[in-house]
Design a protein around this motif. Structure first.
Motif, PDB file in Angstrom:
ATOM      1  N   LYS A  80      -6.610  -8.094  -6.150  1.00 36.96           N
ATOM      2  CA  LYS A  80      -5.526  -9.018  -5.823  1.00 36.96           C
ATOM      3  C   LYS A  80      -4.252  -8.264  -5.433  1.00 36.96           C
ATOM      4  O   LYS A  80      -3.515  -8.670  -4.531  1.00 36.96           O
ATOM      5  N   GLN A  81      -3.994  -7.151  -6.119  1.00 38.97           N
ATOM      6  CA  GLN A  81      -2.794  -6.359  -5.819  1.00 38.97           C
ATOM      7  C   GLN A  81      -3.014  -5.426  -4.624  1.00 38.97           C
ATOM      8  O   GLN A  81      -2.124  -5.231  -3.805  1.00 38.97           O
ATOM      9  N   ALA A  82      -4.220  -4.844  -4.544  1.00 36.20           N
ATOM     10  CA  ALA A  82      -4.471  -3.804  -3.542  1.00 36.20           C
ATOM     11  C   ALA A  82      -4.688  -4.364  -2.143  1.00 36.20           C
ATOM     12  O   ALA A  82      -4.269  -3.745  -1.156  1.00 36.20           O
ATOM     13  N   VAL A  83      -5.350  -5.518  -2.021  1.00 35.35           N
ATOM     14  CA  VAL A  83      -5.652  -6.053  -0.688  1.00 35.35           C
ATOM     15  C   VAL A  83      -4.380  -6.359   0.106  1.00 35.35           C
ATOM     16  O   VAL A  83      -4.231  -5.919   1.247  1.00 35.35           O
ATOM     17  N   PRO A  84      -3.423  -7.119  -0.470  1.00 37.03           N
ATOM     18  CA  PRO A  84      -2.177  -7.334   0.287  1.00 37.03           C
ATOM     19  C   PRO A  84      -1.432  -6.037   0.575  1.00 37.03           C
ATOM     20  O   PRO A  84      -0.859  -5.865   1.662  1.00 37.03           O
ATOM     21  N   ALA A  85      -1.422  -5.112  -0.406  1.00 32.80           N
ATOM     22  CA  ALA A  85      -0.750  -3.828  -0.181  1.00 32.80           C
ATOM     23  C   ALA A  85      -1.423  -3.067   0.957  1.00 32.80           C
ATOM     24  O   ALA A  85      -0.758  -2.474   1.814  1.00 32.80           O
ATOM     25  N   THR A  86      -2.762  -3.092   0.974  1.00 27.50           N
ATOM     26  CA  THR A  86      -3.509  -2.413   2.035  1.00 27.50           C
ATOM     27  C   THR A  86      -3.213  -3.020   3.394  1.00 27.50           C
ATOM     28  O   THR A  86      -2.951  -2.301   4.368  1.00 27.50           O
ATOM     29  N   ILE A  87      -3.249  -4.342   3.467  1.00 27.23           N
ATOM     30  CA  ILE A  87      -2.967  -5.014   4.742  1.00 27.23           C
ATOM     31  C   ILE A  87      -1.555  -4.701   5.198  1.00 27.23           C
ATOM     32  O   ILE A  87      -1.303  -4.407   6.376  1.00 27.23           O
ATOM     33  N   ALA A 140      15.346   1.449   4.737  1.00 29.69           N
ATOM     34  CA  ALA A 140      15.556   1.914   3.364  1.00 29.69           C
ATOM     35  C   ALA A 140      15.585   0.732   2.394  1.00 29.69           C
ATOM     36  O   ALA A 140      14.985   0.777   1.311  1.00 29.69           O
ATOM     37  N   PHE A 141      16.284  -0.340   2.787  1.00 27.76           N
ATOM     38  CA  PHE A 141      16.347  -1.540   1.938  1.00 27.76           C
ATOM     39  C   PHE A 141      14.950  -2.164   1.795  1.00 27.76           C
ATOM     40  O   PHE A 141      14.563  -2.603   0.711  1.00 27.76           O
ATOM     41  N   ALA A 142      14.183  -2.173   2.897  1.00 27.76           N
ATOM     42  CA  ALA A 142      12.827  -2.719   2.858  1.00 27.76           C
ATOM     43  C   ALA A 142      11.935  -1.886   1.946  1.00 27.76           C
ATOM     44  O   ALA A 142      11.127  -2.425   1.174  1.00 27.76           O
ATOM     45  N   ARG A 188       6.290  -6.261  -5.526  1.00 27.02           N
ATOM     46  CA  ARG A 188       4.980  -6.111  -6.173  1.00 27.02           C
ATOM     47  C   ARG A 188       5.112  -6.086  -7.688  1.00 27.02           C
ATOM     48  O   ARG A 188       4.234  -6.567  -8.410  1.00 27.02           O
ATOM     49  N   ALA A 189       6.222  -5.503  -8.188  1.00 28.36           N
ATOM     50  CA  ALA A 189       6.454  -5.470  -9.637  1.00 28.36           C
ATOM     51  C   ALA A 189       6.622  -6.879 -10.200  1.00 28.36           C
ATOM     52  O   ALA A 189       6.347  -7.123 -11.376  1.00 28.36           O
ATOM     53  N   GLU A 190       7.075  -7.818  -9.361  1.00 28.98           N
ATOM     54  CA  GLU A 190       7.176  -9.222  -9.765  1.00 28.98           C
ATOM     55  C   GLU A 190       5.811  -9.898  -9.806  1.00 28.98           C
ATOM     56  O   GLU A 190       5.690 -11.039 -10.251  1.00 28.98           O
ATOM     57  N   GLY A 191       4.794  -9.219  -9.272  1.00 33.76           N
ATOM     58  CA  GLY A 191       3.479  -9.844  -9.168  1.00 33.76           C
ATOM     59  C   GLY A 191       3.343 -10.719  -7.940  1.00 33.76           C
ATOM     60  O   GLY A 191       2.597 -11.698  -7.941  1.00 33.76           O
ATOM     61  N   LYS A 192       4.070 -10.363  -6.845  1.00 28.70           N
ATOM     62  CA  LYS A 192       4.037 -11.151  -5.600  1.00 28.70           C
ATOM     63  C   LYS A 192       3.563 -10.272  -4.432  1.00 28.70           C
ATOM     64  O   LYS A 192       4.307 -10.048  -3.471  1.00 28.70           O
ATOM     65  N   PRO A 193       2.342  -9.730  -4.504  1.00 28.44           N
ATOM     66  CA  PRO A 193       1.895  -8.778  -3.480  1.00 28.44           C
ATOM     67  C   PRO A 193       1.797  -9.376  -2.081  1.00 28.44           C
ATOM     68  O   PRO A 193       1.957  -8.665  -1.098  1.00 28.44           O
ATOM     69  N   LYS A 194       1.553 -10.688  -1.975  1.00 31.30           N
ATOM     70  CA  LYS A 194       1.424 -11.291  -0.649  1.00 31.30           C
ATOM     71  C   LYS A 194       2.745 -11.251   0.115  1.00 31.30           C
ATOM     72  O   LYS A 194       2.769 -11.016   1.326  1.00 31.30           O
ATOM     73  N   PHE A 195       3.847 -11.479  -0.592  1.00 32.65           N
ATOM     74  CA  PHE A 195       5.146 -11.435   0.075  1.00 32.65           C
ATOM     75  C   PHE A 195       5.503 -10.005   0.490  1.00 32.65           C
ATOM     76  O   PHE A 195       6.136  -9.780   1.527  1.00 32.65           O
ATOM     77  N   ALA A 196       5.081  -9.022  -0.333  1.00 31.73           N
ATOM     78  CA  ALA A 196       5.273  -7.620   0.052  1.00 31.73           C
ATOM     79  C   ALA A 196       4.479  -7.316   1.319  1.00 31.73           C
ATOM     80  O   ALA A 196       4.937  -6.569   2.195  1.00 31.73           O
ATOM     81  N   MET A 197       3.302  -7.904   1.429  1.00 29.69           N
ATOM     82  CA  MET A 197       2.468  -7.728   2.624  1.00 29.69           C
ATOM     83  C   MET A 197       3.144  -8.345   3.852  1.00 29.69           C
ATOM     84  O   MET A 197       3.206  -7.720   4.917  1.00 29.69           O
ATOM     85  N   TYR A 198       3.673  -9.560   3.712  1.00 28.91           N
ATOM     86  CA  TYR A 198       4.331 -10.217   4.844  1.00 28.91           C
ATOM     87  C   TYR A 198       5.510  -9.377   5.344  1.00 28.91           C
ATOM     88  O   TYR A 198       5.746  -9.281   6.555  1.00 28.91           O
ATOM     89  N   LEU A 215      15.681  -7.610   6.619  1.00 27.67           N
ATOM     90  CA  LEU A 215      16.258  -8.949   6.527  1.00 27.67           C
ATOM     91  C   LEU A 215      15.293  -9.941   5.876  1.00 27.67           C
ATOM     92  O   LEU A 215      15.715 -10.832   5.130  1.00 27.67           O
ATOM     93  N   TYR A 216      13.981  -9.779   6.133  1.00 24.93           N
ATOM     94  CA  TYR A 216      13.012 -10.665   5.480  1.00 24.93           C
ATOM     95  C   TYR A 216      13.019 -10.443   3.972  1.00 24.93           C
ATOM     96  O   TYR A 216      12.961 -11.405   3.187  1.00 24.93           O
ATOM     97  N   ILE A 217      13.084  -9.185   3.550  1.00 20.33           N
ATOM     98  CA  ILE A 217      13.085  -8.894   2.115  1.00 20.33           C
ATOM     99  C   ILE A 217      14.356  -9.426   1.458  1.00 20.33           C
ATOM    100  O   ILE A 217      14.327  -9.957   0.341  1.00 20.33           O
ATOM    101  N   LEU A 218      15.493  -9.319   2.159  1.00 18.65           N
ATOM    102  CA  LEU A 218      16.729  -9.900   1.638  1.00 18.65           C
ATOM    103  C   LEU A 218      16.575 -11.415   1.477  1.00 18.65           C
ATOM    104  O   LEU A 218      16.979 -11.988   0.457  1.00 18.65           O
ATOM    105  N   TYR A 219      15.976 -12.058   2.481  1.00 17.22           N
ATOM    106  CA  TYR A 219      15.725 -13.507   2.412  1.00 17.22           C
ATOM    107  C   TYR A 219      14.859 -13.845   1.196  1.00 17.22           C
ATOM    108  O   TYR A 219      15.122 -14.817   0.473  1.00 17.22           O
ATOM    109  N   PHE A 220      13.817 -13.042   0.939  1.00 12.44           N
ATOM    110  CA  PHE A 220      12.929 -13.304  -0.199  1.00 12.44           C
ATOM    111  C   PHE A 220      13.705 -13.284  -1.509  1.00 12.44           C
ATOM    112  O   PHE A 220      13.559 -14.187  -2.351  1.00 12.44           O
TER     113      PHE A 220
END
Length: 445
Positions: free
Chosen positions: A19-26, A149-151, A159-169, A209-214
């Motif tokens: 669950k954690q690795a697949v989004p990170a890999t993508i 750098a911010f990204a 990912r530390a929050e347990g939200k790997p899909k948003f890290a992938m996006y 900017l996407y990460i700031l939005y998140f």
């Protein structure tokens, strides 16, 4: 936070890692595509020297932006353990300090990079005909670096929050945008290297900017609280000690690039730098699944270390190494079978087509075992043990590869550079296994 605790603390380790690795890999795959697209398009539409120019510039860009990556990984280790110990106040304070540190340091280094651009480019191997092309590219890309750098800070934190899909996006958005803008700026507007640089810079900005939005949205459990921007010495010290591992690693990679580009230029000229440029892009892309496993490992291990659940930590180590080793074996087989076809994607230059396949095969020779290195250093980062994490991180690039890449070509010419990679991998893996086994036997009974 209860849902996160239920998942990371109780769910099946194999499922958690997937669950954690697949989004990170993508995410890593698509972000790597960001770099590969530049190389493919400039190689096909601008020329061989343009590949060499990008090979010189990108290590500088990633050295500066690695400040954010180091702060992100160091801070996410603290956040994971704080959440595992149910200390949300410390997690929020750490997050605020991460933002302040990233913004201040990234802007400072971008200013210095802009002022001293030519000496820096020379240092990293922009010599001869490469320099003017590299300067044109660097002059635009540098302005996207603070966003990158911010990204890089935000991605491991998400990912530390347990939200790997948003890290992938966050990693997918700039890659897709870069492909579109490269075609428009290079092919249709005919803006050359300046256009390639502009496309990359805009893609970096979209990611930041996407990460700031998140973090500003309700999706994030970590909140941007202005009072937490005030730097806390104890938190900053811990972030720097743990994040410094990643920054030093990127610093070692940058020194390695200086040595590699010097040796490549000395023993093979501009064409050899282009050969390595292609190999390096293939390496970034193909090793993404293995890197994804190590990224997925961090929050799972960190949370359970914070919760003092040693049995789950040991199981996470074993399964992460097992998954990564299988993926590494599949990657190596793919390189062996399709090495010529891969090179055709980047260029139709006869010299590159002749020299690159054999060099690439040597560099990838021991790919099946590299996961052990990554999980070894990742474990100590997750555990908050900075010194062993730093040591294991520096093993390959710093302790072995830099001297090998400098010494071996003196005796074996250009082949000595390629063979330095598998030799460094084997030596690093042996030592990592020994160090990690001692740690498990001593502290994870």
């Amino acid at each position: 936070m209860n849902k996160l605790a239920n998942e990371l603390g109780t769910e099946n380790i194999g499922k958690l890692l997937i669950k954690q690795a697949v989004p990170a890999t993508i995410g890593i795959l698509v972000m790597s595509l960001n770099m590969i697209v530049d190389t493919i398009f400039v190689g096909q539409w601008i020329g061989v020297l343009a590949i060499a120019a990008i090979t010189v510039v990108l290590p500088i860009v990633f050295l500066i932006s690695s400040i954010g990556m180091g702060i992100g990984i160091g801070g996410s280790s603290i956040i994971s353990r704080a959440l595992g110990a149910n200390n949300t106040e410390k997690a929020f304070l750490t997050f605020g300090n991460q933002i302040s540190l990233t913004v201040i340091l990234a802007l400072l280094f971008v200013i210095l990079g802009t002022i001293f651009s030519v000496p820096i480019l020379n240092l990293f191997g922009a010599k001869g005909l490469i320099l003017p092309i590299a300067s044109e590219y660097f002059s635009v890309v540098i302005y996207g670096v603070p966003f990158l750098a911010f990204a890089m800070m935000g991605n491991p934190t998400i990912r530390a929050e347990g939200k790997p899909k948003f890290a992938m996006y966050a990693m997918m958005i700039p890659a897709v945008l870069n492909v579109v803008l490269d075609v428009v700026f290079i092919k249709f507007f005919n803006w050359g290297m300046w256009g390639a640089g502009l496309a990359t810079s805009i893609s970096f900005a979209s990611c930041g900017l996407y990460i700031l939005y998140f973090f500003l949205s309700s999706k994030s459990e970590l909140k941007i609280i202005p009072k937490n921007f005030k730097l806390n010495f104890k938190i900053v010290d811990e972030i720097i000690k743990l994040g410094g591992v990643s920054i030093v690693r990127q610093g070692a990679i940058s020194i390695l690039m200086i040595v590699l580009n010097y040796s490549l230029f000395t023993y093979g000229g501009e064409i050899s730098i282009s050969v390595f440029g292609i190999i390096n892009r293939v390496m970034m892309f193909s090793l993404s699944p293995v890197l994804g496993v190590s990224q997925g490992f961090l929050p799972v291990a960190g949370f359970n270390i914070g919760a003092q659940n040693n049995a789950r930590v040991k199981e996470t180590i074993k399964k992460a190494i097992w998954f990564g080793s299988i993926l590494g074996t599949i990657i190596f087989i793919g390189i062996v079978i399709f090495k010529e076809e891969i090179i055709w994607v980047f260029t139709n230059d006869a010299t590159l087509l002749d020299e690159t396949p054999n060099a690439m095969l040597i560099v990838f020779l021991v790919t099946p075992i590299v996961t052990m290195q990554l999980i070894g250093s990742a474990y100590f980062q997750a555990a908050g043990k900075a010194m062993p994490a730093l040591f294991l991180t520096l093993l390959k690039q710093g302790i072995f590869l830099i001297p090998l890449a400098y010494i071996l070509p003196k005796y074996y010419g250009i082949d000595g550079i390629w063979w330095s990679f598998p030799i460094a991998d084997v030596l690093s893996t042996i030592i990592t296994i020994w160090v990690l086994k001692r740690e498990v036997d001593k502290n994870l009974k």
